[in-house]
Enzyme design. Sequence first.
Site, PDB file in Angstrom:
ATOM      1  N   TYR A 155       0.823  -1.211   0.000  1.00  0.00           N
ATOM      2  CA  TYR A 155       0.000   0.000   0.000  1.00  0.00           C
ATOM      3  C   TYR A 155       0.861   1.267   0.000  1.00  0.00           C
ATOM      4  O   TYR A 155       0.623   2.203  -0.774  1.00  0.00           O
ATOM      5  CB  TYR A 155      -0.913  -0.034   1.222  1.00  0.00           C
ATOM      6  CG  TYR A 155      -1.858   1.135   1.364  1.00  0.00           C
ATOM      7  CD1 TYR A 155      -2.985   1.243   0.548  1.00  0.00           C
ATOM      8  CD2 TYR A 155      -1.637   2.111   2.332  1.00  0.00           C
ATOM      9  CE1 TYR A 155      -3.871   2.310   0.692  1.00  0.00           C
ATOM     10  CE2 TYR A 155      -2.513   3.176   2.485  1.00  0.00           C
ATOM     11  CZ  TYR A 155      -3.622   3.264   1.664  1.00  0.00           C
ATOM     12  OH  TYR A 155      -4.491   4.313   1.806  1.00  0.00           O
ATOM     13  N   LYS A 159       1.000   4.090  -2.938  1.00  0.00           N
ATOM     14  CA  LYS A 159       0.610   5.470  -2.672  1.00  0.00           C
ATOM     15  C   LYS A 159       1.764   6.438  -2.887  1.00  0.00           C
ATOM     16  O   LYS A 159       1.543   7.598  -3.292  1.00  0.00           O
ATOM     17  CB  LYS A 159       0.050   5.592  -1.251  1.00  0.00           C
ATOM     18  CG  LYS A 159      -1.294   4.894  -1.056  1.00  0.00           C
ATOM     19  CD  LYS A 159      -2.354   5.423  -2.018  1.00  0.00           C
ATOM     20  CE  LYS A 159      -3.756   4.935  -1.669  1.00  0.00           C
ATOM     21  NZ  LYS A 159      -4.767   5.441  -2.616  1.00  0.00           N
TER      22      LYS A 159
END
Length: 300
Positions: A155, A159
């Site tokens: 993640y 991002k």
Amino acid sequence: MDLGGKVAIVTGSGRGLGLAYARALAAAGAAVVVNDVDADAVTAAVGAIVDAGGRAAGVTAPVGDSATADALVETAVREFGRLDVLITNAGILRDRVLWKMSDEDFDAVIHVHLRGTFTCARAAAVRLREQGEGGRIILISSPAGQRGNFGQTNYAAAKAGIAAMARTWALELARNGITVNAVVPVAATEMTRTIPAFAPLIEQSERTGEPLPAWLRRDEGLGTVDDVTGLIVFLASDAAKDITGQAIGVGGDRLALWAHPREKAVAFADGGWSASSIGAAPIFGALETYGIPAPQAPGA
């Protein structure tokens, strides 16, 4: 802020932050293409927008592949005649520490967040350039992508890549009048409920109906999903035409402009650096912090 006449796509907008973005854009006058993998959520979101007097259409499909990206743009053009705004919000979590994260855990998150952002933005950029009237691309990043976060290799990497994409695409699309920014939201959602430090505070607020503590809204920038929508509507508007290539945080009572990576300290050695001389270099006197700090209540 008036978005009348504009058409927006919001990926992952069947619930949570994405739904809040879609509803806020529609309330400001934009027609919205709602997207989610859950057909019932898409139907409910479209229905809620229409019932409130807005215009909306739905596409039920997972983001990642080019086919979904193309379908989203085609739906916007077919149903509403054009495209003006793209918000890439769709995402999933597969949290594991490094030594327990499988290839599948890693690939699934990268596919949805990073590849999904890429394919949707590419399709939108093609259409916006063809129209020749500028546009807005708003990418959803995360504090994890700015600072790293325990158990979120996939993640955080995605991002961080999304923030880098915003800076790159801002350069590439500037001549077309298309702005590209990364939004770094913090809100009480299904994702933040998985964070142990936030979970009990969110649960208490939802159970009692009381707002989140003032210190949490201000110091940590954690609020409701609706607290994030003002920034989305602003960046989608003509008022934000000169803001591009930025990472902007919002949540609770907090609005923040994130710094871009840059050299913090520099040292020079005539003839270059050896391993031993690097160890004595003055640049290591003030190392950077990393990770998202745990929330700290006043007086705790």
